[in-house]
Write a protein that holds these residues in place. Sequence first.
Motif: not given
Length: 335
Positions: A142-146
Motif C-alpha cells: 500500500q506504500a505510496r512513498a518509500i
Amino acid sequence: MLKLDYRVETHRLAAPFRISGYVFEESDVVVVELDDGQHRGRGEAAGVYYLGDGSPQIVAQLESNRAAIEACGSREALRQMLPPGGARNAVDCALWELEASRLGVPAHRLAGIDAPRPLVTTFTLGADEPEVMAEGARKYVQARAIKIKLTGSLQLDIERVRAVRTARPDVWIGVDANQGFGINDLPALVHAMVQQKVSLIEQPLPRGNEADLDGFKSEIPIAADESVLGLSDVPGLVGRFDVVNIKLDKCGGLTEALLMAAEGRRLGLGVMVGNMVGTSYAMAPAFILGQLCDFVDLDGPTFLKEDRVPGVVYKDGTIFCPDEVWGTSAAVAAA
C-alpha cells in the motif's frame, strides 16, 4: 502544582533495522505523565542516539529537574528550562495533552488545526542486500512513498536504490544517507539518484561538514536531519540545504517544532517531519506537525512487534491519528 511520573519501556523491533553505522533490534522510550489532580498529559521520547541522548540520560535529566518541571507554568517556560532533546520532548508533549484536557479540546486545535487530514507517509527500508530490499519494497503493497536507508558504500547504495526502483516503479522514493558520504562522492550520488527518479536526499554529509555544501548545486532537494537540531540551527541551512527535517526528539517537543516549521517557511525551505522509532504516543504530536509539512516520515510504529492500543492508523499509504490516541487525555479520576 503538577505531579511528574515516568517509566522506561523497551519495545522490540519486528526485525533488525540497519542504517549507516548502526543496527537496531529494540527501541527504549521514556513515557512521561503529568497530572494536576484532575487532568493528565502524556509524552513519549526515544532520545537521539547519535547525541548520546538515550533513556538513561532522559531519566537523569527528568530527575535533576523534577522540582522545576512540577512547578512549570507553561510550554514556553519549559523551553527556557530544559535544552532540546528527549527529556524536554516528553514533558512538552505531556503539557500539550494536559492543556488540551483542561480545555476539553483536541491538542490539534491548540495548534490551530481544526480537522487533521490523513498524510501520505514514507515507509522505510533498512539497508540490506539489494534483492532483500527489493522484496521489502514489494511487501509494502500500500506504500505510496518509500525511504531507502543508505550506508555510504556508493556502488552498493546505487544498486540498492536501483533494485527498489525496479521493484516499485510507481512510488515516490527518497534516500537517507545518515551522514554516510563525503562531499567528493556527492556528485556521483546525485547523478545516480536522478537516474532512479529519487525525489529527496537526506543528510548525505556528516554533521559539522555543512560548509562543504556551499556552492553545491543538486538536481534533487537535500534535506538536513542531523545537521539541524533546534530552532537556532534553521537559519544556517539556507544556501546549503533545501529542506529541514524536524524531529520532536531532536528539537525538544511540538512547541519548538512548530516554531521551526514557521521559520523554515519564512526562509524559503521545505519542511519535513521525521521520527525516531517509537510508539503511537510519539507519532501523535508529530502528526500534528505533519499537517504543515511537505514531506512526512512517520512510520516508527510499523517497525515494532506491538504498538499502543488504540494507535495511529496506516491505510493506503497514509497515517492518521484518531483523537483518542493522544491529545484528549481523560481526567485523572476517570482514567
